[in-house]
Design an enzyme around this catalytic site. Sequence first.
Site, PDB file in Angstrom:
ATOM      1  N   CYS A   1       0.836  -1.213   0.000  1.00  0.00           N
ATOM      2  CA  CYS A   1       0.000   0.000   0.000  1.00  0.00           C
ATOM      3  C   CYS A   1       0.865   1.254   0.000  1.00  0.00           C
ATOM      4  O   CYS A   1       1.445   1.622   1.031  1.00  0.00           O
ATOM      5  CB  CYS A   1      -0.925   0.000   1.216  1.00  0.00           C
ATOM      6  SG  CYS A   1      -1.916   1.497   1.335  1.00  0.00           S
TER       7      CYS A   1
ATOM      8  N   CYS B   1      -0.515   4.167   2.191  1.00  0.00           N
ATOM      9  CA  CYS B   1      -0.314   3.962   3.636  1.00  0.00           C
ATOM     10  C   CYS B   1       1.157   4.128   4.021  1.00  0.00           C
ATOM     11  O   CYS B   1       1.477   4.786   5.000  1.00  0.00           O
ATOM     12  CB  CYS B   1      -0.736   2.553   4.067  1.00  0.00           C
ATOM     13  SG  CYS B   1      -2.186   1.910   3.259  1.00  0.00           S
ATOM     14  N   ASP B   2       2.053   3.500   3.259  1.00  0.00           N
ATOM     15  CA  ASP B   2       3.449   3.387   3.711  1.00  0.00           C
ATOM     16  C   ASP B   2       4.434   4.272   2.948  1.00  0.00           C
ATOM     17  O   ASP B   2       5.574   4.437   3.403  1.00  0.00           O
ATOM     18  CB  ASP B   2       3.904   1.920   3.603  1.00  0.00           C
ATOM     19  CG  ASP B   2       3.057   1.016   4.491  1.00  0.00           C
ATOM     20  OD1 ASP B   2       2.622   1.492   5.561  1.00  0.00           O
ATOM     21  OD2 ASP B   2       2.807  -0.141   4.121  1.00  0.00           O
TER      22      ASP B   2
END
Length: 312
Positions: A135, A138-139
């Site tokens: 992701c 997200c990261d």
Amino acid sequence: MENAFYDFIIIGAGPAGLSAAQYAARSNLSVLVIENGTTGGQALNINKLENYPGVYPAVDGAAFVESMREQAQEFGASILRSTVTSIDKIGQKFVLETESGRLSSWALLIATGAEHSRLGVPGEDKFAGRGVSWCATCDGPFFKNKRILVVGGGDSACDEATYLSTLSPYVTLVHRRGSLRAQKAVAERVLSNKNITVQFFTQVKEIKGVSKVDSVVLADTRTGETREMQMDGIFEFVGMKPRTELVEMLRKDDKGYIITNYNMETSIKGMFCAGDIRAKPFRQIVTATADGATAAYSAGQYIRTIKNEAYV
Ligand code: NAP
């Protein structure tokens, strides 16, 4: 929980499930959506949703699904965060065991979507969450100005590489073949991006590190020759696999996706499927929402027939 019985239960609160919920609730059916993660499914990972008709300028995926959830609830759908552990059909009713108790319904929609496939190389499990990610939204921010590897040649890999290139000028995309699978416009954006280096005919063999990812071993898919490259973050986008654990009894295609007819009906009467879990040629948010609306319409017709025939 208010009720144990609903006209229509939907498992999965991504775009397919939420569209079905909105349409079904608006047509006066009692509707429950069960989701075991965060509402929104994979759409939550979209940094910039730019190809949903009528949503312009682009919005982020989380804002998009949040407004879908509000819309479904506004029309009367309930949403329950729980895990379904089994599905049974007793007579004409579906009976679901969940972590929140037993629930039943006349009709059921499976909209559990698909999840990212993994490369299955040494080091992948060890460094998941410590440099290996599925992701970018997200990261990605953990890898600002760091060396980032994106694996895959489809729409996901190209979209995510483009997003990651806004965080770091050191993005490398490796793909096992000599041309990208992604839609032309999406692929061209990657090929012309000065922050992304594309390496074709390249496959990941191993991910190495001590407490986090330090390097990756790459192989030339034509010659087998390997080389090691220093790396901080590895983002894998090598396809999806359908989440069918709850419905192994349904008919599937050779890739494991659930086969439906154009009314979204499965091989079990009263059970419908919509979205990325379904066998179809084109997986997009717009096709998921269309599936959801069609499933709600078909389920509504089915439920009304049942209600006229059955004793409740
Ligand atoms: P995908 O289209 O199946 O692409 C997967 C990519 O990973 C392919 O390039 C494939 O290589 C490669 N791959 C598969 N297994 C591999 C392995 N073991 N090692 C190395 N590479 C491997 O998957 P996706 O990109 O996640 O997209 C899934 C669906 O969502 C598609 O229908 C896509 O159109 C849709 N989607 C659309 C958008 C958008 O419209 N902007 C964004 C994201 C996703 P090969 O090419 O050699 O098979």
